[in-house]
Write a protein that holds these residues in place. Structure first.
Motif, PDB file in Angstrom:
ATOM      1  N   ARG A   7      25.536  80.918  25.776  1.00 40.21           N
ATOM      2  CA  ARG A   7      24.144  80.878  25.315  1.00 40.21           C
ATOM      3  C   ARG A   7      23.190  81.105  26.475  1.00 40.21           C
ATOM      4  O   ARG A   7      22.196  81.840  26.351  1.00 40.21           O
ATOM      5  CB  ARG A   7      23.869  79.536  24.649  1.00 40.21           C
ATOM      6  N   GLY A 104      21.310  80.470  20.223  1.00 39.85           N
ATOM      7  CA  GLY A 104      21.908  79.257  19.662  1.00 39.85           C
ATOM      8  C   GLY A 104      22.268  79.416  18.204  1.00 39.85           C
ATOM      9  O   GLY A 104      23.340  78.994  17.758  1.00 39.85           O
ATOM     10  N   ARG A 105      21.365  80.055  17.444  1.00 41.99           N
ATOM     11  CA  ARG A 105      21.642  80.265  16.026  1.00 41.99           C
ATOM     12  C   ARG A 105      22.800  81.246  15.826  1.00 41.99           C
ATOM     13  O   ARG A 105      23.647  81.061  14.953  1.00 41.99           O
ATOM     14  CB  ARG A 105      20.386  80.784  15.328  1.00 41.99           C
ATOM     15  N   ARG A 108      26.117  79.484  16.567  1.00 48.42           N
ATOM     16  CA  ARG A 108      26.432  78.276  15.813  1.00 48.42           C
ATOM     17  C   ARG A 108      27.796  78.354  15.115  1.00 48.42           C
ATOM     18  O   ARG A 108      28.579  77.394  15.156  1.00 48.42           O
ATOM     19  CB  ARG A 108      25.325  77.996  14.799  1.00 48.42           C
ATOM     20  N   HIS A 111      30.446  77.657  17.675  1.00 52.12           N
ATOM     21  CA  HIS A 111      30.527  76.229  18.002  1.00 52.12           C
ATOM     22  C   HIS A 111      31.294  75.479  16.915  1.00 52.12           C
ATOM     23  O   HIS A 111      32.076  74.563  17.207  1.00 52.12           O
ATOM     24  CB  HIS A 111      29.126  75.644  18.147  1.00 52.12           C
ATOM     25  N   ARG A 112      31.069  75.856  15.677  1.00 52.96           N
ATOM     26  CA  ARG A 112      31.772  75.202  14.574  1.00 52.96           C
ATOM     27  C   ARG A 112      33.271  75.458  14.652  1.00 52.96           C
ATOM     28  O   ARG A 112      34.079  74.551  14.424  1.00 52.96           O
ATOM     29  CB  ARG A 112      31.215  75.724  13.251  1.00 52.96           C
TER      30      ARG A 112
END
Length: 371
Positions: A7, A104-105, A108, A111-112
């Protein structure tokens, strides 16, 4: 920069590209405005100079007017450069912040995926039933998530099939072993049985008992592979007091936890049996319970052969024993510590071992504190 997160790297990349594009745009604007001003001022000065000369104005005044016009031009260009640079910095900072949010979006779903993989790894495969089920358009990230879900599905079926096979095979083997034991016991208890027959029957009963213990260990290992859903209050101090003999060194402080009492007692029994089996005279066995932070801890320590640090982890593998040797008929099955770790993980805890410098092991089981 290699330590930066993805990021952060994306945000820096967005910012640098924006500043480069803004600087190029500002430079082009500067050159275009400069050329335009020079063209306009040149034509305006030439026309005014001709008119003033016709009126008899001295050349010095005309030169001063030219210098004033050039100073005005330079001031305008300098103002354009300064104000444009400040605007570029301000808008660039805003663009970097927006880039941070966008990155970040966009990351996401990754990250999940990472969090799911970490949960499954921490649960030693018990979380294979989890699925990402990512929503949204079928882009690259969505396809990655679907592929990850398909992999989890395959692994879940494979692990579940393996556990069912071990459990079913163990159950099926129990019946013939029980029948064999009954037949041998019947044969050796007959009045007409000879001494040789009785000796042979005793040996067969010992072999049969060993196989029954192996089947029991496999069943326990298969059962403990599943997370415990029904829990009740268990105090490790009470469990340790039941399985540890009075000749052992005991320090049993209250250590409340929650879980399956039968499995936890089997865990403690295996630890004590292992410590006794691999002890060396005139050694000792120590059993301790305590609360350490948020964990109820059971520690079993013994004297014994020196264990190399690189061999410790292999002791928790099924059918493996000290020295990377396979379990033998006179040395147990090598399931003791495997069952201990499986039961601990099924209760959300851990089981670790540390070699003692002068020989033996310190095995520590940590379970979440219960009320």
């Amino acid at each position: 920069m290699s330590r930066w997160t993805l990021r952060t790297r994306l945000t820096v990349l967005y910012g640098v590209l924006f500043f480069l594009a803004g600087a190029v745009l500002l430079g082009l604007t500067y050159l275009l405005v400069q050329a335009s001003l020079e063209s306009q001022l040149s034509g305006s000065l030439d026309a005014r100079a001709a008119a003033l000369r016709a009126q008899g104005v001295p050349d010095g005044v005309l030169e001063q007017a030219r210098r004033d016009q050039e100073a005005l031009r330079d001031a305008a260009l300098g103002s354009l450069l300064t104000q444009g640079g400040l605007a570029l910095v301000g808008v660039g900072a805003a663009a970097a912040g927006l880039g941070w949010l966008v990155a970040g979006r966009a990351l996401r779903p990754l990250h999940r995926i990472t969090e799911t993989a970490q949960r499954i790894a921490a649960s030693s495969g018990r979380g294979l039933h989890e699925r990402l089920a990512l929503a949204g358009p079928r882009d690259e990230v969505r396809r990655l998530g679907d592929s990850f879900d398909a992999m989890l599905e395959q692994l879940d079926r494979s692990f579940d099939g393996q556990r069912r096979f071990v459990a079913n095979a163990s159950h099926e083997l129990r019946t013939p072993l029980a029948l064999n034991r009954a037949l041998v016991e019947l044969a050796v208890t007959r009045p007409e049985a000879s001494a040789d027959l009785r000796q042979l029957g005793t040996s067969l009963l010992e072999v049969n008992e060993r196989h029954e213990r192996l089947i029991d260990g496999l069943l326990t290992l298969a059962d403990s592979e599943n997370a415990v859903t029904t829990r009740s209050h268990v105090d490790l101090a009470d469990v340790a007091a039941r399985v540890a003999s009075a000749s052992m060194r005991r320090s049993l402080a209250p250590a409340p936890t929650s879980g399956d009492p039968v499995l936890i007692e089997r865990l403690a029994q295996n630890l004590v049996d292992n410590a006794v089996r691999y002890n060396v005279p005139p050694g000792w066995v120590s059993v301790r319970t305590a609360v350490e932070g948020a964990n109820a801890v059971l520690t079993v320590e013994n004297t014994g052969p020196v264990v190399a640090a690189y061999e410790v982890e292999s002791l928790f593998q099924p059918f493996r024993q000290l020295g990377d040797r396979r379990a033998g008929p006179d040395r147990g099955f090598g399931l003791g510590l495997s069952i201990v770790r499986a039961i601990a993980q099924a209760h959300g805890g851990t089981a670790t071992a540390t070699p003692r410098d002068d020989g033996g092991l310190i095995v520590k089981v940590s379970l979440p504190v219960g009320e």
